[in-house]
Design a protein around this motif. Sequence first.
Motif, PDB file in Angstrom:
ATOM      1  N   GLY A 291      68.668 -14.097 -23.660  1.00  0.00           N
ATOM      2  CA  GLY A 291      67.258 -14.448 -23.571  1.00  0.00           C
ATOM      3  C   GLY A 291      66.491 -13.745 -22.477  1.00  0.00           C
ATOM      4  N   HIS A 292      67.119 -12.785 -21.798  1.00  0.00           N
ATOM      5  CA  HIS A 292      66.423 -12.057 -20.750  1.00  0.00           C
ATOM      6  C   HIS A 292      65.531 -10.979 -21.359  1.00  0.00           C
ATOM      7  CE1 HIS A 292      68.460 -13.958 -17.421  1.00  0.00           C
ATOM      8  NE2 HIS A 292      69.630 -13.747 -18.004  1.00  0.00           N
ATOM      9  N   ARG A 293      64.450 -10.675 -20.668  1.00  0.00           N
ATOM     10  CA  ARG A 293      63.532  -9.626 -21.083  1.00  0.00           C
ATOM     11  C   ARG A 293      64.077  -8.295 -20.568  1.00  0.00           C
ATOM     12  NH1 ARG A 293      58.391  -8.678 -22.892  1.00  0.00           N
ATOM     13  NH2 ARG A 293      57.103  -7.167 -21.771  1.00  0.00           N
ATOM     14  N   VAL A 294      64.481  -7.421 -21.500  1.00  0.00           N
ATOM     15  CA  VAL A 294      65.219  -6.208 -21.146  1.00  0.00           C
ATOM     16  C   VAL A 294      64.553  -4.984 -21.747  1.00  0.00           C
ATOM     17  CG1 VAL A 294      67.461  -5.043 -21.239  1.00  0.00           C
ATOM     18  CG2 VAL A 294      67.359  -7.541 -21.143  1.00  0.00           C
ATOM     19  N   ALA A 295      64.475  -3.905 -20.959  1.00  0.00           N
ATOM     20  CA  ALA A 295      64.058  -2.601 -21.466  1.00  0.00           C
ATOM     21  C   ALA A 295      65.249  -1.657 -21.372  1.00  0.00           C
ATOM     22  CB  ALA A 295      62.890  -2.044 -20.667  1.00  0.00           C
ATOM     23  N   LEU A 296      65.489  -0.902 -22.453  1.00  0.00           N
ATOM     24  CA  LEU A 296      66.569   0.078 -22.489  1.00  0.00           C
ATOM     25  C   LEU A 296      65.931   1.465 -22.528  1.00  0.00           C
ATOM     26  CD1 LEU A 296      69.553   0.860 -22.728  1.00  0.00           C
ATOM     27  CD2 LEU A 296      69.367   0.521 -25.203  1.00  0.00           C
ATOM     28  N   LEU A 297      66.004   2.165 -21.396  1.00  0.00           N
ATOM     29  CA  LEU A 297      65.384   3.486 -21.262  1.00  0.00           C
ATOM     30  C   LEU A 297      66.437   4.566 -21.493  1.00  0.00           C
ATOM     31  CD1 LEU A 297      63.089   5.421 -20.353  1.00  0.00           C
ATOM     32  CD2 LEU A 297      63.855   5.025 -17.984  1.00  0.00           C
ATOM     33  N   ASP A 298      66.176   5.458 -22.443  1.00  0.00           N
ATOM     34  CA  ASP A 298      67.161   6.483 -22.768  1.00  0.00           C
ATOM     35  C   ASP A 298      66.472   7.762 -23.205  1.00  0.00           C
ATOM     36  OD1 ASP A 298      69.972   7.150 -23.077  1.00  0.00           O
ATOM     37  OD2 ASP A 298      69.582   7.273 -25.218  1.00  0.00           O
TER      38      ASP A 298
END
Length: 394
Positions: free
Chosen positions: A29-36
Amino acid sequence: MSEDMIFDVVVVGGGPAGATAAHDLARRGHRVALLDKAGRIKPCGGAIPPRLIRDFAIPDRLLKARVTSARMISPKGVAVDMPIKGGFVGMVDRCEFDEWLRERAALAGATRVTGSYEKITRDAGGLAQVSFRAKGDSAPQTLQARLVIGADGALSQVGRQEVPGADQARFVFAYHEVIATPSAETSDSDRCEIHYRGALSPDFYAWIFPHGKTMSVGSGSANKGFSLKTSVRDLRSDTGLSEAATVRREGAPIPLKPLKRWDNGRDVVLAGDAAGVVAPASGEGIYYAMLGGRLAADAAAECLRTGDARALATARQRFMKLHGRVFFILGMMQYFWYRNDRLREAFVSICKDPDVQRLTWEAYMNKELVRRDPIAHVRIFFKDLAHLLRLAST
């Protein structure tokens, strides 16, 4: 700043470590950004053990081959087959495998962001500002986060900027060519080959790994003056693969040992190659990267829950408790056996031993040392000693 514009965690790097961390945190439930970065593929043989398939719920359709035997080839050309009794090594294509992991993270709720990481700064309140640049953009963009997981590879810019000692890491450099698999008459789809000849690698090894319709042919070395491209060319020539069509070529550094520290004591923790978790001697990294990503996610979740940045250090503590001894033993193996062709010849000879084969595969498939057979370990110790003292023939 509006709360809904702030990520709990920005994960930099979308390989197995970063994608696993993003997936695990998003599921909680965490707000996550995956930068790639777009189109990034690491040179890799693509081997994954059954333990990884079980622990990380990898579907069978991602397995391009199931290897049931490894052929070890000595400097003199002596071939020793090591059958995997009752198990297999899965082979994946990193291009497809990594993208599936990233997409799984997105389906769990992570926000995918495409671009190249630049730096981390902090605002007046201490909130991390992760700057990145999308392809073709003249100006950088910013993601704001309470925590950052650096999973951006062996030359991690996150680590070098944020974690003391990360810029002192040592590497093996790897290069491989993905080629079209020849006809069934000239290839073995369930066997990999590992070549221990100094001309192909003076301090590591060269390989041929099957991937179904393609094969990975590669080599690694920490010697910067050694030509890996020439090594792969010679390996293809020696094994009758020169005429096979080349699909793509890739090269990258691979870390030699885990870093002594994975976090900055504040808001950054490393995972995967950025943390140095590639096994010595074997070069295996996918399982350890994904486990490191999971442990980094656990540490980040605990830090977010308690507000105590000391929780970030638990990622490394837990990893080394589980696998530190294995990494030490493999490091000693590489130091003793990969130094010259005489020792490499002896090493391959030892691989004929049934005890060596059984314990090697049990440890590899289950990712833990086999402790229930001490007599076998004693036998192996004395055989190793005999070869080192030249008391045994190869």
